[in-house]
Enzyme design. Structure first.
Site, PDB file in Angstrom:
ATOM      1  N   ASP A   8       0.852  -1.192   0.000  1.00  0.00           N
ATOM      2  CA  ASP A   8       0.000   0.000   0.000  1.00  0.00           C
ATOM      3  C   ASP A   8       0.885   1.238   0.000  1.00  0.00           C
ATOM      4  O   ASP A   8       1.893   1.296   0.730  1.00  0.00           O
ATOM      5  CB  ASP A   8      -0.901   0.022   1.231  1.00  0.00           C
ATOM      6  CG  ASP A   8      -1.871  -1.138   1.270  1.00  0.00           C
ATOM      7  OD1 ASP A   8      -1.965  -1.881   0.263  1.00  0.00           O
ATOM      8  OD2 ASP A   8      -2.547  -1.320   2.302  1.00  0.00           O
ATOM      9  N   ASP A 130     -15.830  -5.455  -0.376  1.00  0.00           N
ATOM     10  CA  ASP A 130     -15.526  -5.434   1.052  1.00  0.00           C
ATOM     11  C   ASP A 130     -16.826  -5.697   1.802  1.00  0.00           C
ATOM     12  O   ASP A 130     -17.826  -4.995   1.569  1.00  0.00           O
ATOM     13  CB  ASP A 130     -14.965  -4.080   1.465  1.00  0.00           C
ATOM     14  CG  ASP A 130     -13.734  -3.697   0.663  1.00  0.00           C
ATOM     15  OD1 ASP A 130     -12.936  -4.601   0.333  1.00  0.00           O
ATOM     16  OD2 ASP A 130     -13.573  -2.502   0.351  1.00  0.00           O
TER      17      ASP A 130
END
Length: 237
Positions: A8, A130
């Site tokens: 990330d 998600d």
């Protein structure tokens, strides 16, 4: 199973967020290019790279860095973060990404997402959902802050032509508590047209051994040295 070491990025630096919160950031030392080189040396074929600045802004924000990384790395890159349009997808693929991740758009705009699958091909698009598991797995949007009112099964059924799905149990992400094996096993059983990538909670070789998914994302446990990438790759070859 494909193991995807995850990286990330915020402002060109490698980070991890806790539960997706931008106010709970951990920075890691390796430069992004060095991290990808290390992944390759350990034997990885793919890496999952997230432009967190793009995710926050709603449009890819670290394009030049991603282009540089894709050009220099021997790995195939699956890139995520703020993808909202065909122009975003085209730019990332042109920059060298092998797959582009589409998340919120898949929930909000089925027509646009289907058009992306048709234009670029299902091999180049990974849907990302998600979920919060509250009885049924409910899909969340907008940085996990809003409930879409749709189940995982509702959204997945919209895309019979899709091939790749990154599935994250929000409650397990970054918590080192192990994956939601029951959810993942049910998804593999029910969503037979999709190659599912398990995301959230993979902490040990035992976690990986229990998974029946086509792929698994390694994040915090790898970065903190709890699970060595080379060992994970060897165990799942």
């Amino acid at each position: 199973m494909i193991i995807y070491p995850a990286m990330d990025l915020i402002a060109g630096r490698v980070v991890r967020l806790r539960q997706g919160r931008f106010d709970e950031v951990t920075f890691y030392d390796p430069a992004p290019a060095d991290a990808l080189r290390s992944f390759a040396e350990d034997g990885a074929d793919w890496a999952h790279v997230v432009d967190l600045d793009g995710a926050k802004a709603g449009a890819p924000a670290q394009h030049e860095l991603l282009k540089t990384l894709a050009a220099a790395s021997p790995l195939k890159l699956q890139v995520a973060g703020g993808v909202r349009s065909a122009e975003h997808v085209a730019a990332l693929l042109d920059a060298g990404a092998s797959r582009v991740v589409v998340g919120s758009l898949a929930v909000r705009n089925p027509a646009a997402t289907t058009a992306l699958l048709e234009r670029f091909g299902p091999e180049h698009i990974t849907l990302s959902l998600d979920v919060r598991v509250e009885g049924e797995p409910m899909v969340a949007t907008h940085g996990w802050q809003e409930d879409s009112g749709l189940t995982l099964w509702d959204v997945a059924a919209r895309y019979p032509s899709a091939r790749h799905l990154l599935l994250t149990d929000i409650g397990r992400d970054g918590m080192l508590d192990g994956p939601n094996h029951a959810l993942l096993a049910e998804a593999v059983e029910r969503l037979t047209h999709l190659e599912i990538q398990a995301s959230g909670g993979v902490t040990s070789l035992e976690d990986l051994a229990q998974l029946t998914t086509a792929g698994a994302i390694l994040g915090r446990a790898m970065w903190e040295g709890r699970l060595q990438l080379a060992e994970a790759l060897h165990a799942r070859r």
